[in-house]
Design a protein around this motif. Sequence first.
Motif, PDB file in Angstrom:
ATOM      1  N   ARG A  30       3.787   8.038  17.066  1.00 20.50           N
ATOM      2  CA  ARG A  30       2.520   7.457  16.620  1.00 20.50           C
ATOM      3  C   ARG A  30       1.523   8.557  16.253  1.00 20.50           C
ATOM      4  O   ARG A  30       1.226   9.433  17.058  1.00 20.50           O
ATOM      5  CB  ARG A  30       1.922   6.585  17.722  1.00 20.50           C
ATOM      6  CG  ARG A  30       0.641   5.871  17.298  1.00 20.50           C
ATOM      7  CD  ARG A  30       0.134   4.969  18.394  1.00 20.50           C
ATOM      8  NE  ARG A  30      -1.094   4.289  17.982  1.00 20.50           N
ATOM      9  CZ  ARG A  30      -1.767   3.438  18.748  1.00 20.50           C
ATOM     10  NH1 ARG A  30      -1.325   3.169  19.976  1.00 20.50           N
ATOM     11  NH2 ARG A  30      -2.864   2.868  18.298  1.00 20.50           N
ATOM     12  N   ILE A  31       1.039   8.524  15.016  1.00 21.48           N
ATOM     13  CA  ILE A  31      -0.019   9.431  14.575  1.00 21.48           C
ATOM     14  C   ILE A  31      -1.039   8.619  13.790  1.00 21.48           C
ATOM     15  O   ILE A  31      -0.775   7.476  13.400  1.00 21.48           O
ATOM     16  CB  ILE A  31       0.525  10.583  13.699  1.00 21.48           C
ATOM     17  CG1 ILE A  31       1.052  10.046  12.364  1.00 21.48           C
ATOM     18  CG2 ILE A  31       1.564  11.401  14.440  1.00 21.48           C
ATOM     19  CD1 ILE A  31       1.404  11.137  11.364  1.00 21.48           C
ATOM     20  N   ARG A  32      -2.214   9.198  13.564  1.00 20.75           N
ATOM     21  CA  ARG A  32      -3.234   8.536  12.755  1.00 20.75           C
ATOM     22  C   ARG A  32      -2.961   8.788  11.274  1.00 20.75           C
ATOM     23  O   ARG A  32      -2.262   9.725  10.910  1.00 20.75           O
ATOM     24  CB  ARG A  32      -4.622   9.067  13.103  1.00 20.75           C
ATOM     25  CG  ARG A  32      -5.011   8.979  14.564  1.00 20.75           C
ATOM     26  CD  ARG A  32      -6.300   9.748  14.795  1.00 20.75           C
ATOM     27  NE  ARG A  32      -6.175  11.129  14.363  1.00 20.75           N
ATOM     28  CZ  ARG A  32      -7.206  11.947  14.129  1.00 20.75           C
ATOM     29  NH1 ARG A  32      -8.440  11.514  14.283  1.00 20.75           N
ATOM     30  NH2 ARG A  32      -6.993  13.201  13.733  1.00 20.75           N
ATOM     31  N   LEU A  48      -6.188  -0.256   5.881  1.00 16.24           N
ATOM     32  CA  LEU A  48      -5.255   0.774   5.438  1.00 16.24           C
ATOM     33  C   LEU A  48      -4.666   1.504   6.636  1.00 16.24           C
ATOM     34  O   LEU A  48      -3.456   1.775   6.685  1.00 16.24           O
ATOM     35  CB  LEU A  48      -5.971   1.766   4.513  1.00 16.24           C
ATOM     36  CG  LEU A  48      -5.118   2.920   3.966  1.00 16.24           C
ATOM     37  CD1 LEU A  48      -3.957   2.374   3.137  1.00 16.24           C
ATOM     38  CD2 LEU A  48      -5.970   3.873   3.141  1.00 16.24           C
ATOM     39  N   SER A  49      -5.495   1.813   7.625  1.00 14.73           N
ATOM     40  CA  SER A  49      -5.003   2.482   8.827  1.00 14.73           C
ATOM     41  C   SER A  49      -4.046   1.588   9.599  1.00 14.73           C
ATOM     42  O   SER A  49      -3.005   2.051  10.099  1.00 14.73           O
ATOM     43  CB  SER A  49      -6.179   2.879   9.724  1.00 14.73           C
ATOM     44  OG  SER A  49      -7.011   3.818   9.089  1.00 14.73           O
ATOM     45  N   ARG A  83       1.435   0.275  11.379  1.00 12.11           N
ATOM     46  CA  ARG A  83       2.471  -0.760  11.475  1.00 12.11           C
ATOM     47  C   ARG A  83       3.787  -0.272  10.878  1.00 12.11           C
ATOM     48  O   ARG A  83       4.862  -0.462  11.480  1.00 12.11           O
ATOM     49  CB  ARG A  83       1.993  -2.026  10.775  1.00 12.11           C
ATOM     50  CG  ARG A  83       3.039  -3.126  10.683  1.00 12.11           C
ATOM     51  CD  ARG A  83       2.482  -4.370  10.020  1.00 12.11           C
ATOM     52  NE  ARG A  83       1.769  -4.078   8.796  1.00 12.11           N
ATOM     53  CZ  ARG A  83       2.356  -3.809   7.636  1.00 12.11           C
ATOM     54  NH1 ARG A  83       3.692  -3.764   7.565  1.00 12.11           N
ATOM     55  NH2 ARG A  83       1.635  -3.570   6.550  1.00 12.11           N
ATOM     56  N   VAL A  84       3.736   0.363   9.716  1.00 12.92           N
ATOM     57  CA  VAL A  84       4.952   0.871   9.079  1.00 12.92           C
ATOM     58  C   VAL A  84       5.588   1.955   9.940  1.00 12.92           C
ATOM     59  O   VAL A  84       6.826   1.981  10.120  1.00 12.92           O
ATOM     60  CB  VAL A  84       4.640   1.407   7.671  1.00 12.92           C
ATOM     61  CG1 VAL A  84       5.858   2.117   7.085  1.00 12.92           C
ATOM     62  CG2 VAL A  84       4.188   0.283   6.752  1.00 12.92           C
ATOM     63  N   ALA A  85       4.757   2.844  10.490  1.00 11.47           N
ATOM     64  CA  ALA A  85       5.284   3.926  11.333  1.00 11.47           C
ATOM     65  C   ALA A  85       5.970   3.371  12.574  1.00 11.47           C
ATOM     66  O   ALA A  85       7.043   3.845  12.975  1.00 11.47           O
ATOM     67  CB  ALA A  85       4.153   4.880  11.715  1.00 11.47           C
ATOM     68  N   ALA A  86       5.357   2.364  13.185  1.00 10.35           N
ATOM     69  CA  ALA A  86       5.957   1.756  14.375  1.00 10.35           C
ATOM     70  C   ALA A  86       7.270   1.071  14.017  1.00 10.35           C
ATOM     71  O   ALA A  86       8.253   1.143  14.775  1.00 10.35           O
ATOM     72  CB  ALA A  86       4.989   0.760  14.999  1.00 10.35           C
ATOM     73  N   LEU A 139       0.810  -1.210   0.000  1.00  5.62           N
ATOM     74  CA  LEU A 139       0.000   0.000   0.000  1.00  5.62           C
ATOM     75  C   LEU A 139       0.853   1.274   0.000  1.00  5.62           C
ATOM     76  O   LEU A 139       0.369   2.347   0.365  1.00  5.62           O
ATOM     77  CB  LEU A 139      -0.934  -0.003   1.222  1.00  5.62           C
ATOM     78  CG  LEU A 139      -2.032  -1.065   1.198  1.00  5.62           C
ATOM     79  CD1 LEU A 139      -2.775  -1.111   2.525  1.00  5.62           C
ATOM     80  CD2 LEU A 139      -3.018  -0.795   0.065  1.00  5.62           C
ATOM     81  N   TYR A 140       2.102   1.126  -0.428  1.00  3.84           N
ATOM     82  CA  TYR A 140       3.012   2.278  -0.457  1.00  3.84           C
ATOM     83  C   TYR A 140       2.427   3.448  -1.245  1.00  3.84           C
ATOM     84  O   TYR A 140       2.481   4.602  -0.808  1.00  3.84           O
ATOM     85  CB  TYR A 140       4.352   1.855  -1.064  1.00  3.84           C
ATOM     86  CG  TYR A 140       5.267   2.994  -1.413  1.00  3.84           C
ATOM     87  CD1 TYR A 140       5.867   3.764  -0.421  1.00  3.84           C
ATOM     88  CD2 TYR A 140       5.533   3.314  -2.750  1.00  3.84           C
ATOM     89  CE1 TYR A 140       6.715   4.813  -0.745  1.00  3.84           C
ATOM     90  CE2 TYR A 140       6.368   4.357  -3.086  1.00  3.84           C
ATOM     91  CZ  TYR A 140       6.962   5.109  -2.089  1.00  3.84           C
ATOM     92  OH  TYR A 140       7.793   6.154  -2.409  1.00  3.84           O
ATOM     93  N   THR A 141       1.836   3.173  -2.393  1.00  2.61           N
ATOM     94  CA  THR A 141       1.278   4.249  -3.226  1.00  2.61           C
ATOM     95  C   THR A 141       0.167   4.985  -2.496  1.00  2.61           C
ATOM     96  O   THR A 141       0.038   6.214  -2.616  1.00  2.61           O
ATOM     97  CB  THR A 141       0.739   3.672  -4.549  1.00  2.61           C
ATOM     98  OG1 THR A 141       1.769   2.918  -5.183  1.00  2.61           O
ATOM     99  CG2 THR A 141       0.274   4.788  -5.479  1.00  2.61           C
TER     100      THR A 141
END
Length: 381
Positions: A315-317, A300-301, A306-309, A194-196
């Motif tokens: 941590r943000i939404r 998607l969220s 997961r990528v941010a962690a 889901l990089y794009t």
Amino acid sequence: MPRKKNPNGAGSIWRRKDGRYEARVYVPQPDGTRKRKTVYGATWEECDEKRQELVSRDRKGLPTPTRSNKLAEWLPYWLEEFIRPQRKKTTYAKYETHVRRYLIPHLGTKRLESLSVPDVRRFVVAVTREASAATAKESHRVLRTALAAACREELISRNVATLVPAPRVEVREMKTWTANQTVAFLEAARPDPLYTAFVLAVALGLRRGEILGLRWSDIDFDARTLTVRNQLQRVQKELYADSTKNRRTRVIPLPLMCIAPLRWRRIQQAAQRAAAGARWEEADYVFTSRTGRPIEPRNLSRSFERVAAGASLPRIRLHDARHGCATFLFAAGVAPRVVMEILGHSQIAVTMNVYTHISEETRREAINNMDRVLKRSRPAR
């Protein structure tokens, strides 16, 4: 001379033993049924005037309750007859939740005409204690809207909810990433399927539903534009396509950083289509599962978090990336009206007051400008 008999449906008038006159007319109820309502008058003319008013309301389709409805009766009717046909499914679901969980349990036994200001005030306090000030504020808004509809239907003479102030809610401190943190996230997200989608969220500030509702027909690679016309939403057990939040279509120029990821996504999807074969479900969505089905909004969220962690970022939404996009655009000197159009806001006040956040670097640069001004203005000794 005997008085003429009223036509069918217009009711009838007769004199009572006590000398007064009485009329009865079948009138529509808020729940769609019809019941007989009785009115009285000291004279035939007075009673007939009241009868004609009932008949007039009937012909206009206005309900005339034979008794004041309880809120437990009016609120479900209001949801089905006023909100469901006119508002988005997400709005209906939100209103229904507040009606079911808070309004009916606390105020359901109260009648529309007898609901008082102290009743509403106690309700707000109770919901604040039970849930939160933000929930109480939203429930208060739902009640105010429902009572406004009752006023328009002439079921009550005033909206007591407008006389009780909504609870004050502390503004949540908005968290956004710096430019360096955003770049670090995109680098960490490159291997993700889901990089794009993440690139579009960061670079264009698209809402989650707008990203998932994007179709290939909405993208013009030659003109380098992306048209936002739909969004994908899940309400309760239904995943469905809907118009944008403000029901407007907007065309956004695509920056170069979005072109390559979109082309890569198209190649990736073609490979998935070939692998799925007959199991593929064609829907023209840009972001799909391995069998062509739309992506669940919550997934998607989860992927974003997961990528941010994994990149050890604050941590943000996913929605906070939209706030960050607005801040980057303003920092780049983009005019507020243009930022408003890119983000798809209906009012520029929303863009200015909610979606822009001054970073530490920007504040420091502003103060440094003050240093330069004052230093240049300092008189020689």
